[in-house]
Design an enzyme around this catalytic site. Structure first.
Site, mmCIF file in Angstrom:
data_model
loop_
_atom_site.group_PDB
_atom_site.id
_atom_site.type_symbol
_atom_site.label_atom_id
_atom_site.label_comp_id
_atom_site.label_asym_id
_atom_site.label_seq_id
_atom_site.Cartn_x
_atom_site.Cartn_y
_atom_site.Cartn_z
ATOM 1 N NE ARG A 14 -1.592 2.946 5.687
ATOM 2 C CZ ARG A 14 -2.028 2.649 6.592
ATOM 3 N NH1 ARG A 14 -2.694 3.379 7.486
ATOM 4 N NH2 ARG A 14 -2.050 1.507 7.030
ATOM 5 N N GLY A 15 -4.815 1.813 3.671
ATOM 6 C CA GLY A 15 -5.312 0.600 4.558
ATOM 7 C C GLY A 15 -6.385 0.239 3.493
ATOM 8 C CB ALA A 16 -7.591 -3.306 2.220
ATOM 9 C CG ASP B 93 -3.159 -4.116 1.613
ATOM 10 O OD1 ASP B 93 -3.636 -2.947 1.460
ATOM 11 O OD2 ASP B 93 -2.278 -4.311 2.563
ATOM 12 N NE ARG C 38 -1.579 1.719 -3.002
ATOM 13 C CZ ARG C 38 -1.187 1.324 -1.545
ATOM 14 N NH1 ARG C 38 -1.867 1.963 -0.617
ATOM 15 N NH2 ARG C 38 -0.031 0.543 -1.687
ATOM 16 C CG ASN D 59 -0.316 -6.929 5.513
ATOM 17 O OD1 ASN D 59 -1.306 -6.121 5.378
ATOM 18 N ND2 ASN D 59 0.569 -6.994 6.418
ATOM 19 C CE LYS D 60 2.347 -1.072 2.614
ATOM 20 N NZ LYS D 60 2.474 -0.515 1.459
ATOM 21 C CD GLN E 238 3.543 1.893 5.288
ATOM 22 O OE1 GLN E 238 4.591 1.459 5.528
ATOM 23 N NE2 GLN E 238 3.072 1.617 3.959
#
Length: 361
Positions: free
Chosen positions: A49-51, A251, A95, A261-262, A210
């Site tokens: 995960r994470g762009a 992201d 995604r 973002n998250k 996270q």
């Protein structure tokens, strides 16, 4: 060194291995992804995960996915284009919000097409071999550029900070979200190596935690001073004077500087503005989507409600059958962002102009 402590994605001798982040912090376990289905699952389930890390994993994943299906290749160049295109389309669908995923997949298809065009007079086997070699070089370049980008962002970001500062983070935008120092955690790691003595407060980041599972693990693993707080404690910690800057990742950033973002990032940004605390968003240029005018145009992924109801609990924590709304991201309007840190430099408002200038557009 950080690179010795944490390896998020590795590719060697045709094998793609990831650190399964769904098992952290309890178990540090590496998983080999052997086909497109493995890659899709790993990205969809947030094993990787994470762009930036998603982009690197997707690039290598395209290679792994193609190689796993080559037994079904019909021996023609058009057949290879169809086969590889199916793999790319499938992985790209895992995604929708993280722009690095589609960016990396497009880079891989472009490398394939350029190689096939250059080898148009070759036989099918030679042409496909050339295409696969070009795609492997492209994946390695994407990986290398991520490491270099992280280092550059860390250096730029550190110029905004002073030794001993109290910093707030949300989600995880560190080594676990990239293949290098990280984006928003980059200057924290670099500052730690240089003795800056930052005091970091990590939001837990509901519902997937996270911050609690990943940021707290990552920073404590390398010896940084990190304190975990619940998401709803951010205001109290800011008001107490413990926070002097907020550092978050991104992201997908729209052309006007709105940043997805998250989930929860937007609320932190509003609080930071209210308390007069600078809010810095760390954004690789590959994450800036100039084809998306504003944050209103960003598609927000919605995830399974069980992540809210049951995921981290021995027993369900909500009434059976209760409705849920579980967006994975929110959009922070550009007006709440003090500065955007990229590998090319630091952008200031108005972002519609400064981001394009940094990108050389």
């Amino acid at each position: 060194m950080l690179s010795d402590e944490i390896k998020t994605v590795a590719y060697e001798d045709g094998k793609l291995v990831i650190l399964d982040q769904t098992l952290l912090p309890g178990r540090e376990e590496y998983t080999e992804l052997k086909d497109a289905e493995d890659v899709y699952r790993a990205i969809k389930r947030l094993e990787v995960r994470g762009a930036p890390a998603i982009g690197v994993a997707a690039a290598y994943g395209v290679l792994v996915g193609i190689n796993a299906r080559m037994a079904g290749w019909d021996g023609t160049v058009p057949g290879f284009v169809r086969l590889s295109g199916e793999v790319c389309e499938y992985i790209n669908s895992s995604r929708p919000t993280a722009v690095n995923l589609s960016w990396a997949v497009r880079g891989m298809t472009a490398a394939r097409d350029e190689a096939l065009e250059a080898c148009s007079a070759c036989g099918p086997e030679e042409a496909v071999k050339a295409a696969l070699s070009a795609m492997e070089r492209k994946a390695e370049a994407i990986h290398r550029e991520d490491v270099e980008s992280c280092r550059a962002m860390a250096e730029h970001g550190l110029t905004l900070l002073r030794p001993g500062m109290g910093l707030l983070t949300h989600c995880n935008a560190g080594a676990l979200a990239t293949t290098g120092y990280g984006t928003a955690l980059g200057p924290i790691h670099l500052g730690h190596e240089r003795g800056y003595g930052f005091r970091v407060f990590a939001d837990e980041t509901r519902p997937l935690l996270q911050g609690a599972r990943l940021t707290a693990w990552e920073l404590s693993k390398v010896g940084c001073d990190v304190t975990l707080i619940c998401d709803n404690m951010a205001s109290a910690v800011m008001r107490s004077g413990k926070i002097e800057a907020v550092l978050v990742g991104c992201d997908r950033m729209a052309a006007n500087g709105d940043g997805a973002n998250k989930i929860g990032t937007g609320g932190v940004a509003v609080l930071a503005k209210e308390y007069g605390i600078p809010f810095y968003m760390f954004v690789p240029m590959s994450t800036v989507d100039f084809g998306t005018p504003t944050g209103d145009d960003i598609v927000i992924e919605e995830r399974d409600g069980d992540e809210i109801r049951t995921l981290w609990y021995e027993k369900p924590m909500a009434p059976e059958g209760i409705g849920t709304f579980n967006p994975a991201f929110d959009v922070t309007p550009a007006e709440y962002i003090t500065a955007v840190v990229t590998e090319k430099g630091i952008a200031r408002p108005p972002y519609a102009e400064s981001l394009r200038e940094l990108a050389g557009r």
